[in-house]
Design a protein around this motif. Sequence first.
Motif, PDB file in Angstrom:
ATOM      1  N   LYS A  53       0.834  -1.203   0.000  1.00  0.00           N
ATOM      2  CA  LYS A  53       0.000   0.000   0.000  1.00  0.00           C
ATOM      3  C   LYS A  53       0.867   1.250   0.000  1.00  0.00           C
ATOM      4  O   LYS A  53       0.595   2.209  -0.737  1.00  0.00           O
ATOM      5  N   THR A  57       0.743   3.820  -2.882  1.00  0.00           N
ATOM      6  CA  THR A  57       0.338   5.172  -2.505  1.00  0.00           C
ATOM      7  C   THR A  57       1.398   6.192  -2.909  1.00  0.00           C
ATOM      8  O   THR A  57       1.077   7.282  -3.400  1.00  0.00           O
ATOM      9  N   ASN A 242     -13.591   1.920   7.588  1.00  0.00           N
ATOM     10  CA  ASN A 242     -12.292   2.325   7.061  1.00  0.00           C
ATOM     11  C   ASN A 242     -11.150   1.650   7.826  1.00  0.00           C
ATOM     12  O   ASN A 242     -10.130   2.258   8.154  1.00  0.00           O
ATOM     13  N   LYS A 243     -11.318   0.337   8.088  1.00  0.00           N
ATOM     14  CA  LYS A 243     -10.340  -0.437   8.840  1.00  0.00           C
ATOM     15  C   LYS A 243      -9.703  -1.501   7.952  1.00  0.00           C
ATOM     16  O   LYS A 243     -10.294  -1.949   6.980  1.00  0.00           O
ATOM     17  N   SER A 244      -8.505  -1.922   8.350  1.00  0.00           N
ATOM     18  CA  SER A 244      -7.851  -3.054   7.702  1.00  0.00           C
ATOM     19  C   SER A 244      -8.430  -4.345   8.256  1.00  0.00           C
ATOM     20  O   SER A 244      -9.023  -4.362   9.340  1.00  0.00           O
ATOM     21  N   THR A 261      -6.793  -3.428   3.084  1.00  0.00           N
ATOM     22  CA  THR A 261      -6.528  -2.175   3.790  1.00  0.00           C
ATOM     23  C   THR A 261      -6.940  -1.006   2.907  1.00  0.00           C
ATOM     24  O   THR A 261      -6.835  -1.092   1.673  1.00  0.00           O
ATOM     25  N   PRO A 262      -7.435   0.057   3.495  1.00  0.00           N
ATOM     26  CA  PRO A 262      -7.801   1.229   2.682  1.00  0.00           C
ATOM     27  C   PRO A 262      -6.573   1.975   2.169  1.00  0.00           C
ATOM     28  O   PRO A 262      -5.552   2.031   2.844  1.00  0.00           O
ATOM     29  N   GLU A 264      -5.747   5.336   1.842  1.00  0.00           N
ATOM     30  CA  GLU A 264      -6.350   6.569   2.347  1.00  0.00           C
ATOM     31  C   GLU A 264      -6.192   7.751   1.387  1.00  0.00           C
ATOM     32  O   GLU A 264      -7.081   8.592   1.273  1.00  0.00           O
ATOM     33  N   GLN A 265      -5.057   7.799   0.690  1.00  0.00           N
ATOM     34  CA  GLN A 265      -4.796   8.954  -0.159  1.00  0.00           C
ATOM     35  C   GLN A 265      -5.596   8.934  -1.458  1.00  0.00           C
ATOM     36  O   GLN A 265      -5.610   9.915  -2.188  1.00  0.00           O
ATOM     37  N   HIS A 267      -9.365   8.300  -2.903  1.00  0.00           N
ATOM     38  CA  HIS A 267     -10.724   8.274  -2.384  1.00  0.00           C
ATOM     39  C   HIS A 267     -11.424   6.954  -2.697  1.00  0.00           C
ATOM     40  O   HIS A 267     -11.541   6.547  -3.848  1.00  0.00           O
ATOM     41  N   ASP A 268     -11.858   6.233  -1.635  1.00  0.00           N
ATOM     42  CA  ASP A 268     -12.725   5.059  -1.755  1.00  0.00           C
ATOM     43  C   ASP A 268     -12.038   3.864  -2.434  1.00  0.00           C
ATOM     44  O   ASP A 268     -12.700   3.046  -3.065  1.00  0.00           O
ATOM     45  N   TYR A 270      -9.539   0.407  -1.960  1.00  0.00           N
ATOM     46  CA  TYR A 270      -9.066  -0.564  -0.973  1.00  0.00           C
ATOM     47  C   TYR A 270      -8.183  -1.592  -1.670  1.00  0.00           C
ATOM     48  O   TYR A 270      -8.508  -2.073  -2.760  1.00  0.00           O
TER      49      TYR A 270
END
Length: 394
Positions: A53, A57, A242-244, A261-262, A264-265, A267-268, A270
């Motif tokens: 991730k 990211t 919004n949890k792993s 896992t989301p 986060e950076q 939007h929406d 996973y």
Amino acid sequence: MNFDKILQKPFLISVFVFNIILFGVIVFLLGYVQNLLDSDSRNNLEEIVSQNKNVITSKLLLDLNRLDIISNKISDGLKNKNITKEAELNKFLEDYSKNSIDDSLFLANKDGIAYVEKRIPIDISGRRYFKLAIDGISNISERTISRINGEYIFVGSVPLYYDNKIIGTIQKIYTEKQMNELFAASLFSSKGYMYVINSEGYIILHTKHINCALKSDNYFRDVYEYGNAEAVRKMKEDIKANKSGFMENVVNGEKTFSAYTPIEQVHDWYLVTSVPTDVIAENGNVVMKIFYMVMVALVLIFLVSICYFAWNKRRQKRTLEKIAFVDNVTGGNTYNKFLVDVQELLNKSTDKQFYVLNFDVDNFKYINNFYGFACGDKILRQIYNSVNSWMQPG
């Protein structure tokens, strides 16, 4: 004999109970070790998902940062020209798009009018990526269909500021191939695979892998069809919060560990990473095989020891019985054996009468004196065999 069987019962019961306890201890140890390996595999997978991730990211943010840099340059250009009227702003954005050497970049004004490839004006005001950017949220869109060539594309979008106000957005187009390369990663010697899904489970991207031959375009639906409804329920709850999370699943008959896992950076989005259990716990499986072999060896050694102990005990018993119950001259029963047999016969047949016949050989000592003990023993054996041949069963 019954008496001997009774004596053997405590020993047999002890062996049986010990075997049950040993089997229970082995099963417990095997389960405990397997749980440790599964826990270790889970921690490793969750750590790898987190690392993936971070890498993904970083790549995405790098591209969005490039758009931000372009956005800042455009804002500086507007300030230098001191443009204030909305019509002039729109004309500037249009001219910038038309003169851009990068066909993958295009600008849109705050009304959503954009100039893309061939600089044809289109309305993107209904696109989600534009709505998020115009609200100040940098983002990358889900897979969408290009209005120009009908191919699948992804669009990165950031807000365009002027005088501390959002006056439009700037976008970059990614082809599906470019986005797949952005997410490409080698997991566990290419035996692992990844999905990128949205909060509703729809698959945005996935790696090329045999287990990614999807039944549908929705990850939740596929996992549900694999018979893991509880995992789907928990995954939906975790994504909503919004949890792993982590789950076990069976894909094409192969047990897998999956961690999600989301991002986060973005939007929406996973990230879901799946790995067959026999791959992620390859060293652990070797340990388990060695453990099984050691356990089997210990059980075999124990069984052989028990069998040897029982055989040796039986041999010693036969030796003692021979000493106590077998006459060393005739090979027949001794007087002690006679007493034991009589007692058993009387216990079995309390309603019958029996008689005892006793006889002796007169002057037998003269045979031993004149002809020797070997001759005397031979005569005793002959007498025993003759009397024994007259006997009937019982």
